[in-house]
Design an enzyme around this catalytic site. Structure first.
Site: not given
Ligand code: IDP
Ligand code: MG
Length: 169
Positions: A110, A127
């Site tokens: 990332r 993901h």
């Molecule tokens: P992760 O993918 O690292 O597990 P999650 O909190 O599960 O993180 O969020 C899923 C996806 O949503 C992230 O991979 C990203 O693409 C998007 N995302 C998460 N938090 C944010 C944010 O605060 N702003 C914009 N996009 C976000």
């Molecule tokens: Mg997640």
């Protein structure tokens, strides 16, 4: 020794558009984990909303659903895989890097390839499941038992007589 775990990895549409699949697979092979399932698929709205159901109240939810469906990259596909082995979840999360690509270490996937869109969405290329509860939920959502070459979770045999499906002509 750490116990064996399964984890879901999805190359998101930006990863496919940027031709990063080979690079990502090479990075993942450093973990010495075993790949036990893989497929290329279009993500339906239902799958997208279920996969990200924990984020449904976030302001970026609508954009996120469009993103994982490929609507922002004109690439309506993802590549989903299950990796399996000791400490799989943490190993893959470490390699993936932080959720916010600007905060992810530059050596991570990332950190190397992600970006933040002008609307503020994190386009972070892959993901990876965050914990065992999540990996089980996600793997069951993205794959059927017969798609995976090891028995990860209990399954049952069901005979569907009236079930229509396509076979090769
Ligand atoms: P992760 O993918 O690292 O597990 P999650 O909190 O599960 O993180 O969020 C899923 C996806 O949503 C992230 O991979 C990203 O693409 C998007 N995302 C998460 N938090 C944010 C944010 O605060 N702003 C914009 N996009 C976000
Ligand atoms: Mg997640």
């Amino acid at each position: 020794m750490k116990h064996n775990q399964a984890t879901l990895i999805v190359v998101k549409p930006d990863g496919l558009k940027k031709s990063l699949t080979g690079n990502i697979l090479t990075r993942l092979s450093e973990t010495k984990l075993e790949i036990v399932a893989a497929k290329v698929l279009r993500v339906s709205k239902e799958l997208a909303e279920e996969h990200y159901s924990h984020l449904k109240d976030e302001p970026f939810f609508g954009e996120l659903i469009k993103y994982i469906q490929g609507e922002m990259h004109n690439r309506k596909k993802t590549m989903a895989m299950v990796y399996w082995g000791p400490d799989a979840i943490n190993k893959v999360r470490q390699l993936a890097g932080a959720t916010n690509p600007e905060e992810a270490e530059s050596t991570t996937i990332r950190g190397s390839f992600g970006r933040i869109t002008t609307k503020g969405l994190y386009e972070n290329v892959i993901h990876a499941s965050a914990n065992e509860e999540e990996s089980e939920r996600e793997i069951k959502l993205w794959f059927s038992p017969d798609d995976i070459i090891v028995d990860l979770y209990p399954a049952q045999v069901r005979t569907d007589k009236e079930c229509k499906r396509r076979v090769w002509a």
